[in-house]
Structures are given as structure tokens and as C-alpha cells.
Design an enzyme around this catalytic site. Structure first.
Site, PDB file in Angstrom:
ATOM      1  CG  ASN A 122      -1.848   1.129   1.321  1.00 20.96           C
ATOM      2  OD1 ASN A 122      -1.800   2.034   0.477  1.00 20.96           O
ATOM      3  ND2 ASN A 122      -2.712   1.121   2.312  1.00 20.96           N
ATOM      4  CG  HIS A 170     -13.400   3.501   3.238  1.00 19.00           C
ATOM      5  ND1 HIS A 170     -14.218   4.472   3.758  1.00 19.00           N
ATOM      6  CD2 HIS A 170     -12.137   3.894   3.485  1.00 19.00           C
ATOM      7  CE1 HIS A 170     -13.474   5.423   4.313  1.00 19.00           C
ATOM      8  NE2 HIS A 170     -12.208   5.100   4.147  1.00 19.00           N
ATOM      9  NE  ARG A 205      -6.210   1.617   0.004  1.00 17.15           N
ATOM     10  CZ  ARG A 205      -6.160   2.826   0.550  1.00 17.15           C
ATOM     11  NH1 ARG A 205      -5.008   3.317   0.976  1.00 17.15           N
ATOM     12  NH2 ARG A 205      -7.253   3.537   0.672  1.00 17.15           N
ATOM     13  CD  GLU A 223      -9.250  -1.260   3.976  1.00 17.58           C
ATOM     14  OE1 GLU A 223      -9.513  -0.426   3.107  1.00 17.58           O
ATOM     15  OE2 GLU A 223      -8.857  -0.968   5.112  1.00 17.58           O
ATOM     16  NE  ARG A 233     -10.995  13.071   4.358  1.00 18.72           N
ATOM     17  CZ  ARG A 233     -10.890  11.774   4.141  1.00 18.72           C
ATOM     18  NH1 ARG A 233     -11.956  11.048   3.845  1.00 18.72           N
ATOM     19  NH2 ARG A 233      -9.715  11.193   4.196  1.00 18.72           N
TER      20      ARG A 233
END
Lengths: 290, 404
Positions: free
Chosen positions: B7, B180, B91, B385, B241
Site C-alpha cells: 500500500n 473503502h 492497493r 483490506e 472532513r
């Protein structure tokens, strides 16, 4: 060339802006000034500039710290030998600049690009003080450096193609700014046009055609300028404007470049704009209009 | 088959080495501060001492070379040569509309990922550097790319289009992509397995709540709607956010405060959310502490966060005309007892009945937190993941070798 560590000579308005912008792009910066006091001042001005961006949510506290940590204060030229490029941005004085290039020529390996942020001086003449003039080039940034995405890349007579290509790559890929190529000529494109506009604004003021406020509003609102020409002059520094105009007046010998009397008077009085708190308008310590 | 999962971020790189015969992790680690003199490589071989090495790592190729050095190191290593790695899985954040599932890396896949730089300017270039670095260090070893957006490519037009002029979609592919996806896919599948029911029959709402947070409506095993949009800014309120807001606020504030595009982007992505409301932190643990001490700003931040999450669950129940399973996952979803409790005790109208004791259990295993009477099964399922990336890589590489 892998650009990682850049030397910036001179911690004035432009030097601060260039150092901050390079550090924000992730490069290590060696900032050079004559004395530790001047270095501290430059550094504190960069901090103020970052604080203003923080206030406007442009960066975070962590990003501010990171940017500052990449700027190293240096007073000895010898330390510049490890740099991958050096940008000179001291006052617009040919002799002073020539001395700097002479020293850089000794300290930096011969393949390292030496750039000058000059806006009006001859690159060919600056390069003549070095043994390797092919690596000398002009890289003219515009104030405020972090916001204006344009750089004039100036070729002197002996600047090599390789130096130009590498500089263009540096400007466009690393600083993410648009690089335009200009040939040596006093004022290049940007300074030549903007100083004439500013000079004309001062003539208007002197002739009593309109007030400073109204002249600026006319251009700001009428033609979508971020600042009017007089405020722009305050932000660039009236001494810099005067020096540029005088230089062009001498080089071209044309009356249109003759500096306005108002400008001369204000510079003599030490009213240089934002950096002294007063020019055509008044400013606080952070450079905001009062 | 041993598979290396990578990743890659712009200045960091995470890795895990899987042995696929039993899906065990042989080693994992992280390279930080790529591009600086003092980069840090932290290597954790399973069952051995963790090691940290500080050195100059200027780019991703060197980073992967160092990682391979660690993996094959006499003392800290877990394999004897790099030939013991049979495939690499990466990823990739954005697969646009071109990648509806994971894919073998070839020249077309690479040029397509490059074409998507525009949509994910911060993330896809880093993934690309990871792919190239792996190619340089391990020539000839098959590589697979797994996309965060792929799972959501099953969304129908009515979910993914924005109600703005169509020309913007046609010209720039402005639409909802979600994020996601790998996590939502994994936990929805794991939920069906946990309940021992066919996923085709289930309406599942998956709540991936970490630093970034998103919800997905999974119907019959497919993503039919998700809360993140063209970028990860839309949807839930998050750590820093804003999540959903009236888009007219953006030009209004830009004008009032004379903000540039960069500044307003940074404001919404890095200076909003829990941090903006609490004024203290973007971390749910600190917000919860503040709330327990009775700090009004932390309490408000928590309340807003919870309220918005609950509204999204309600809207996805409406979208699917019902919900059989609600799944919580990722940092906050797996660990915040109080957040789950406050959301669930106000979903009684859906027939949710929370078992407060089960909710309080801390564990790394999939578990049920609803009562036997609850009409909706509520589960906590730790996401994984990396395992999905390893599984996809395994499957795709095996299939491609069969073809040959």
C-alpha cells in the site's frame, strides 16, 4: 538531476517567498543571509507568512512545522557545496550579485545550476564572473511566490541547453509552476510591463486625476486585478520598483521608463510600502491593509 | 504461494507478506518519510522481534529494495530469497469506471491508472510508484492491482449521478465513485458467513468508520449506494472532513474570506469535522473523553457525528426498503462502544434491539451485539483490506497461470 536540497541566497521578500515555497514542495532549503540577526528576521517572516496561511486553513499546524523544519539557516557560503541548485535573490545590484556568483562558482561543483532571481540585470554579465557560465541561468519568480504560478526562465548568452532543460524541469515538475522562456532583456516580460503600469498609476496620482484608492479600485474591479497597481507597488517594495525603472530607463534610454517623481520622493522618505508599514497605503505588521 | 501486499502513499509504504496456504501473515511493516535522509523502516516479522532501521530512502524503488532486504535478512527475515514471493498485490485508491474488479498489471492497466491521475491526484501517482518499484525489484513476478472504488461500480446510475448538468459527467466523469470498497466488500461478505446466510438474500448496511468514514448499502452482495462521492469528502462527518454540506457555502466563504481553491479544499478536508466543532481533536477517543468530562464542544461534536451517522443508516434502510444487517468496522466502528450504543438505541423504529453487554465486549473477532429478538442483526467485524488484496491477487494470478 535529483533536486533535493536547494540554496537560497538572500532572505528579503523574494528570498523568504522562494524558501517557503520550496520547503512547502518538500525540498530542503539552505537559506543564506549575511548575519544571524538577518537570518532570524527572515525566518520569523516566513513563520508569519505560514501563520497567515494557517489562519486561512490553507495548511495545518503539522504542515507548518514540517515546512519550517526543512529550512536551515546558513551564514557561510561553504555550506552550499552540498546543494543541488542555488538560487540567488539579493538586492538588484550588479556588483553585489557578481560577487555572489564568483563565490558560488568556487563552492559549488561545476554541474550545479546557479540561478539568479534578477528582474532587470544581464545574466550574461552575471555569468561572466564565473568559470562555468553555461550553468548560470535566470529564474525570475513573482511575489507572492507561493501564490503566483509563473516563473520567467532567462537564458544568458552562454547558458547551455542542458541548464535550460533542467531548470524548466525544476520549475514545472518540482515547483509546479509554468515556466516561460525569455531571452535576456531588461525587465524581461513581467517586470517591464507591470512597472510601467505602476509608474503610470503614479503619474495619474501626481496629476490629481484620481485618488490612490480610486485608481486601485479602477484596475482591481474594472480589470479583475487582485490588487490595484499602487497596492501592488507597496507589496513589491517601492525601492525595488524604483530600481527596476531606473535600470530600464538607463538601458533602453526611453522616457517612458522614467520613474515618477512621487516614487522617488517616497523612497527618499523611506516609505517603502508594506515592509515599512506605509507606502501609498498603510499596513499592519502582518502586511494587512489598515 | 507467498504474496506481498503493498500500500504505497506518496511518502510512505506499508507491506504485508502472506502465506496463502493458510492465509497467515509472515511479516508486516512500514516505510515512512520516503524522500528524506532519515527514512524509517519498521519491520515486524511474525513471532520475532520488531526491528527499526533509519536510512536515506529517496524513492519507492529503494524503499521496496530495503523491504525485500528485510524479508530475506538472515536474522530478521522470514523467507530465504525474493524468489519465495510468487506475486505482489497493490492497493490503488481510484479505479475510475474502467476497473470494476481487481486486475493483473500489464501495460494497458498501467496506462489506465495513469489516465486516472486527474481524479485522484494525491493517491494514484503514489500507487503507480509502488507498482514500478516492485517491477524494478522483482522483474517477471506477476502483480495485481486492487481498487478502493471497484466494489462500488455496481451502483446504478440513480445512485452515482449528481443532479448537475450531464455534460460534466460526459466530459470529466464527475460522479460518485465511493471509497473503502475493499473494506465494505470484505465485511459484508464476512457478515453473511458469520450469520451463515446467503449474501444474495441480505440487505446489509456496512459502516466503515475510521479517520475517514463511509457507509454502504449492500443489497444481494452488491454495493447499491455509498456515502463518499467523487472524492472522500462527501457523506459522514469525519475526523477533519466536513462531510455533506450545502455546496453554495463554498463560493460564499471563498468570496467572504478571499480564499483560494487550495485553501478552501484544505479547510474542508483538514480543518473541519470533529476537529472544527470540538476545537480540540479529530480523534474520537479524545472527543469521547471530553464528552465524559462534560465539555460542551466535545459533546456537540460527538452529537453531530452520531446524528449524521444515524441519519445515513436510516436513509440506506429506506433506499433498500429495509435492512437485515448493520455492520460496524474500522478504528472507530470496531472500538467506540458509546458511539455504537447511541446510534443503535435510537434505531428501535427499524426493530434494532441492542444487547448492551455484548456491545461492551472488546475483541478482535467478528461478533454480534444485537439481542436474539432484534429484527436487525447488528455485527462488529474487524476489517482486513490487506487480506482481500492478498486473496484477489492469489485468485487472479492462479487463473492467469491456468490460462497459460
Amino acid at each position: 538531476m535529483h533536486f533535493k536540497k536547494i540554496g537560497v541566497i538572500g532572505g528579503g521578500t523574494m528570498g523568504q517567498g522562494i524558501a517557503e515555497m520550496l520547503a512547502a514542495k518538500g525540498l530542503d532549503v539552505l537559506l543564506v543571509e549575511k548575519t544571524p540577526e538577518r537570518l532570524d528576521y527572515s525566518y520569523s517572516m516566513i513563520e508569519t507568512s505560514l501563520d497567515k496561511q494557517l489562519e486561512k486553513w490553507g495548511i495545518t499546524q503539522a504542515e507548518k512545522k514540517l515546512i519550517l523544519s526543512r529550512i536551515q539557516k546558513v551564514t557561510h557560503f561553504a555550506e552550499l557545496s552540498s546543494c543541488d541548485m542555488v538560487i540567488e535573490t539579493i538586492i538588484e545590484d550588479l556588483d553585489a550579485k557578481k560577487k555572489v556568483f564568483e563565490k558560488l562558482d568556487e563552492v559549488c561543483p561545476s554541474h550545479i545550476i546557479l540561478a539568479s532571481n534578477t528582474s532587470t540585470l544581464s545574466l550574461t554579465e552575471l555569468a561572466s564572473s564565473t568559470k562555468y557560465p553555461e550553468r548560470v541561468i535566470g529564474m525570475h519568480f513573482i511575489h507572492p511566490v507561493s501564490k503566483v504560478d509563473l516563473v520567467e526562465i532567462i537564458r544568458g548568452l552562454k547558458t547551455s541547453d542542458h541548464t535550460f532543460t533542467e531548470t524548466k524541469h525544476f520549475v514545472e515538475e518540482i515547483t509546479n509552476k509554468k515556466g516561460i522562456m525569455v531571452y535576456e532583456s531588461p525587465g524581461f516580460v513581467t517586470t517591464r510591463m507591470i512597472t510601467l503600469l505602476i509608474n503610470e498609476a503614479m503619474h495619474l496620482l501626481q496629476e490629481g486625476v484620481a485618488s490612490a484608492e480610486d485608481i486601485d479600485d479602477a484596475m482591481r474591479i474594472g480589470y479583475n486585478f487582485q490588487h490595484g497597481p499602487l497596492e501592488m507597488a507597496d507589496r513589491f517594495g517601492l525601492d525595488s520598483i524604483l530600481a527596476a525603472l531606473e535600470r530600464m530607463f538607463r538601458e533602453y534610454g526611453e522616457l517612458k521608463y522614467r520613474p515618477s517623481i512621487v516614487l522617488k520622493k517616497m523612497v527618499r522618505a523611506g516609505q517603502l510600502g508594506v515592509k515599512t508599514g506605509e507606502g501609498f497605503f498603510k499596513y499592519d505588521k502582518d502586511g494587512d491593509r489598515i | 504461494m507467498n504474496i506481498l501486499v503493498i500500500n504505497a502513499g506518496s511518502s510512505s509504504l506499508k507491506y504485508q507478506l502472506y502465506n496463502m496456504s493458510d492465509e497467515s501473515v509472515l511479516a508486516k511493516g512500514l516505510v515512512e518519510r520516503i524522500g528524506m535522509d532519515s527514512s524509517i523502516l519498521t519491520h515486524k516479522p511474525t513471532g520475532k522481534q520488531e526491528v527499526t532501521e533509519v536510512s536515506e530512502i529517496l524513492e519507492h524503488t529503494t524503499a521496496i529494495r530495503k523491504v525485500l532486504g528485510m524479508l530475506t535478512d538472515a536474522e530478521h527475515g522470514v523467507i530465504s530469497t525474493i524468489h519465495d514471493i510468487q506475486a505482489v498485490g497493490h492497493r490503488v485508491v481510484h479505479g475510475g469506471e474502467s476497473f470494476k474488479e481487481s486486475a493483473l498489471v500489464n501495460s494497458e492497466a498501467k496506462s489506465e491508472i495513469r489516465r486516472l491521475f486527474d481524479l485522484a491526484p494525491l493517491h494514484n501517482p503514489a500507487s503507480m510508484m509502488g507498482i514500478q518499484a516492485a517491477e524494478t525489484n522483482m522483474p517477471g513476478i506477476p502483480q495485481v492491482v486492487v481498487f478502493d472504488t471497484a466494489f462500488h461500480q455496481t451502483m446504478p446510475e440513480k445512485s452515482y449521478l449528481y443532479a448537475i448538468p450531464r455534460v460534466l459527467y460526459n466530459k470529466y466523469k464527475v460522479r460518485r465513485y465511493g471509497a473503502h470498497g475493499t473494506s465494505h466488500a470484505y465485511v459484508s461478505q464476512a457478515a453473511a458467513e458469520f450469520l451463515n446466510r446467503p449474501i444474495e438474500d441480505l440487505k446489509i448496511i456496512t459502516c466503515h468508520i475510521g479517520n475517514g468514514a463511509s457507509l454502504t448499502a449492500v443489497q444481494g452482495g452488491k454495493s447499491v449506494d455509498t456515502s463518499m462521492g467523487m472524492t472522500p469528502l462527501e457523506g459522514l462527518m469525519m475526523g477533519t472532513r466536513s462531510g455533506d454540506l450545502d455546496p453554495a457555502i463554498v463560493p460564499y466563504v471563498m468570496n467572504k474570506e478571499e480564499l483560494t481553491v487550495n485553501e478552501v479544499n484544505s479547510m474542508l478536508n483538514k480543518h473541519s469535522g470533529l476537529l472544527a466543532i470540538s476545537g480540540v481533536s479529530s480523534d474520537m477517543r479524545e472527543i469521547t473523553e471530553g464528552m465524559e468530562k462534560g465539555e460542551p464542544n466535545s459533546t456537540l461534536a460527538f452529537d453531530m457525528y452520531e446524528y449524521r451517522l444515524r441519519k445515513y443508516i436510516g436513509s440506506y434502510a429506506a433506499a433498500m426498503n429495509g435492512v437485515d444487517v448493520i455492520v460496524f468496522t474500522a478504528g472507530v466502528g470496531e472500538n467506540s462502544i458509546v458511539l455504537r450504543q447511541r446510534v443503535l438505541e435510537q434505531l428501535t423504529y427499524l426493530g434494532v434491539e441492542l444487547d448492551e453487554e455484548l456491545n461492551k465486549i472488546r475483541s478482535g473477532d467478528p461478533r454480534r451485539i444485537s439481542t436474539a429478538n432484534s429484527k436487525v442483526e447488528v455485527l462488529v467485524i474487524p476489517t482486513n483490506e490487506e487480506l482481500v488484496i492478498a486473496r484477489d491477487t492469489h485468485r487472479i494470478v492462479q487463473a492467469s497461470q491456468l490460462e497459460k
